[in-house]
Design a protein around this motif. Structure first.
Motif, PDB file in Angstrom:
ATOM      1  N   ASP A   7       0.359  -1.229   0.238  1.00  0.00           N
ATOM      2  CA  ASP A   7       0.187   0.135   0.073  1.00  0.00           C
ATOM      3  C   ASP A   7       1.001   1.230   0.420  1.00  0.00           C
ATOM      4  O   ASP A   7       0.574   2.372  -0.660  1.00  0.00           O
ATOM      5  CB  ASP A   7      -1.335   0.219   1.551  1.00  0.00           C
ATOM      6  N   ARG A  17       1.708   4.452  -4.335  1.00  0.00           N
ATOM      7  CA  ARG A  17       1.331   4.122  -5.024  1.00  0.00           C
ATOM      8  C   ARG A  17       1.727   4.244  -6.334  1.00  0.00           C
ATOM      9  O   ARG A  17      -0.082   4.435  -7.434  1.00  0.00           O
ATOM     10  CB  ARG A  17       0.638   5.450  -5.057  1.00  0.00           C
ATOM     11  N   GLN A  43      -0.257  11.739  -4.655  1.00  0.00           N
ATOM     12  CA  GLN A  43      -1.398  12.227  -3.849  1.00  0.00           C
ATOM     13  C   GLN A  43      -2.202  12.294  -4.164  1.00  0.00           C
ATOM     14  O   GLN A  43      -2.996  12.200  -2.944  1.00  0.00           O
ATOM     15  CB  GLN A  43      -0.978  14.284  -4.010  1.00  0.00           C
ATOM     16  N   HIS A  44      -2.912  11.134  -5.095  1.00  0.00           N
ATOM     17  CA  HIS A  44      -4.306  11.719  -4.918  1.00  0.00           C
ATOM     18  C   HIS A  44      -4.214  10.083  -3.857  1.00  0.00           C
ATOM     19  O   HIS A  44      -3.835   8.927  -3.848  1.00  0.00           O
ATOM     20  CB  HIS A  44      -5.292  11.117  -6.659  1.00  0.00           C
ATOM     21  N   SER A  45      -6.420   9.923  -4.104  1.00  0.00           N
ATOM     22  CA  SER A  45      -6.739   8.320  -3.366  1.00  0.00           C
ATOM     23  C   SER A  45      -6.127   7.357  -4.349  1.00  0.00           C
ATOM     24  O   SER A  45      -6.796   6.687  -5.030  1.00  0.00           O
ATOM     25  CB  SER A  45      -8.039   8.470  -2.653  1.00  0.00           C
ATOM     26  N   THR A 103     -15.627   5.241  -0.541  1.00  0.00           N
ATOM     27  CA  THR A 103     -14.581   4.786   0.190  1.00  0.00           C
ATOM     28  C   THR A 103     -13.961   6.585   1.268  1.00  0.00           C
ATOM     29  O   THR A 103     -14.837   6.821   0.837  1.00  0.00           O
ATOM     30  CB  THR A 103     -13.047   4.869  -0.765  1.00  0.00           C
ATOM     31  N   PRO A 104     -13.585   6.324   2.396  1.00  0.00           N
ATOM     32  CA  PRO A 104     -13.082   7.234   3.425  1.00  0.00           C
ATOM     33  C   PRO A 104     -12.713   8.053   3.005  1.00  0.00           C
ATOM     34  O   PRO A 104     -12.876   9.193   3.057  1.00  0.00           O
ATOM     35  CB  PRO A 104     -12.242   6.772   4.477  1.00  0.00           C
ATOM     36  N   GLU A 105     -11.871   8.063   1.786  1.00  0.00           N
ATOM     37  CA  GLU A 105     -11.206   9.187   0.928  1.00  0.00           C
ATOM     38  C   GLU A 105     -12.303  10.565   0.686  1.00  0.00           C
ATOM     39  O   GLU A 105     -12.158  11.436   0.591  1.00  0.00           O
ATOM     40  CB  GLU A 105     -10.109   8.844   0.109  1.00  0.00           C
ATOM     41  N   ALA A 106     -12.894   9.348  -0.266  1.00  0.00           N
ATOM     42  CA  ALA A 106     -14.000  10.125  -1.019  1.00  0.00           C
ATOM     43  C   ALA A 106     -15.297  11.169  -0.322  1.00  0.00           C
ATOM     44  O   ALA A 106     -15.262  12.291  -0.023  1.00  0.00           O
ATOM     45  CB  ALA A 106     -14.702   9.124  -2.095  1.00  0.00           C
ATOM     46  N   GLN A 107     -14.806  10.389   0.769  1.00  0.00           N
ATOM     47  CA  GLN A 107     -16.321  10.813   1.526  1.00  0.00           C
ATOM     48  C   GLN A 107     -16.055  11.993   2.569  1.00  0.00           C
ATOM     49  O   GLN A 107     -16.302  12.791   3.104  1.00  0.00           O
ATOM     50  CB  GLN A 107     -16.843   9.761   2.630  1.00  0.00           C
ATOM     51  N   GLY A 108     -14.555  12.237   2.848  1.00  0.00           N
ATOM     52  CA  GLY A 108     -13.979  12.978   3.865  1.00  0.00           C
ATOM     53  C   GLY A 108     -13.773  14.377   2.764  1.00  0.00           C
ATOM     54  O   GLY A 108     -14.214  15.262   3.117  1.00  0.00           O
ATOM     55  N   ALA A 109     -13.162  14.197   1.439  1.00  0.00           N
ATOM     56  CA  ALA A 109     -12.997  14.811   0.815  1.00  0.00           C
ATOM     57  C   ALA A 109     -14.677  15.761   0.230  1.00  0.00           C
ATOM     58  O   ALA A 109     -14.554  17.468   0.005  1.00  0.00           O
ATOM     59  CB  ALA A 109     -12.499  14.552  -0.714  1.00  0.00           C
TER      60      ALA A 109
END
Length: 256
Positions: free
Chosen positions: A45, A48, A197-199, A235-241
């Motif tokens: 992980d 990237r 830098q992105h999800s 995903t947490p990244e999308a929901q957080g953003a």
């Protein structure tokens, strides 16, 4: 590993082909080591994006012809087939960037075609020269060149085996950017850092949508894209953003 040199930089794995005395000709050991590195990167992980490069003289001169000296066609089709290794490279799920200079011939061109983004030095020279020795590309060259350039240009390049420059490769759509020789690797690494830098989930989904969508009818590709969109939406990244964007907008509205 001997044929591949690894270096990690902030979420980016740099893999360098390492047979300079043979112009980075691809042999069984190099393919095994490259695939092992990619399989490890697939599961890691912390990685990237992967950048694949050679050296200023050659990205790769193609398949090592010495490997054909004592092999039968039956072995090439079965026990010594390299198709599984090429499948691993083409199906690598994370972004794979080629940084090329010098000779990019034969299998080196096919390796470039298996990547997602290509940065080339002005010194890069490309060719599918197999026809010159009575062969044809055997690791995806005919199919990937046709899908990238169309039938007529692929026919010309494969049937003549002629060389073409980095500038022509850019015009044809094989190369994203051409740089001075001293800048091509830095430019590729900078692109890799931007992507890193992105999800990771969104990046992998975007690559899958583009790569696999090309193989589908448009209606199926659009449904596949929507399926991937819905998958990354949770995903947490999308929901957080999304929440961060809404909060910034509310704060701006209240402040205004």
């Amino acid at each position: 590993m001997e044929r591949i040199v690894e270096e990690r930089r902030d979420g980016v794995l740099l893999l360098r082909l390492n047979r300079p005395e043979k112009l980075n000709a691809i042999d069984e050991q190099m393919l095994r080591e490259l695939c092992a590195a990619l399989e490890e990167a697939r599961l890691d992980d912390a990685v990237r994006v992967v950048v694949l490069t050679g050296n200023e003289r050659a990205f790769s001169a193609g398949a090592d012809i010495d490997g054909f000296a004592n092999v039968t066609v039956e072995e090439l089709a079965t026990s010594r087939s390299d198709l599984p290794q090429w499948d691993i490279i083409r199906r690598f799920p994370k972004p794979l960037i080629a940084a090329v200079a010098g000779i990019v011939f034969g299998g080196g061109l096919e390796l470039t075609l298996a990547c997602d983004i290509v940065v080339a030095a002005q010194t890069a020279r490309f060719a599918a020269p197999e026809i010159r020795i009575g062969l044809i590309p055997g690791a995806g060259g005919t199919q990937l060149l046709t899908r990238r350039f169309g039938k007529y240009r692929a026919m010309e390049l494969v049937l003549t085996g002629r060389e073409f420059s980095a500038d022509e490769a850019e015009r044809l759509g094989l190369v994203n950017v051409v740089t001075p020789p001293e800048e091509y690797l830095d430019r590729a690494l900078e692109l890799a850092r931007q992507i890193a830098q992105h999800s990771p989930a969104a990046v992998r989904a975007a690559k899958a949508a583009i790569v696999h969508g090309l193989e589908m009818p448009l209606d199926a590709a659009l449904r596949f894209e929507r399926e991937l969109f819905l998958r990354v939406f949770t995903t947490p990244e999308a929901q957080g953003a999304i929440q961060a964007f809404l909060e910034r907008r509310r704060a701006k509205q209240q402040g205004g």
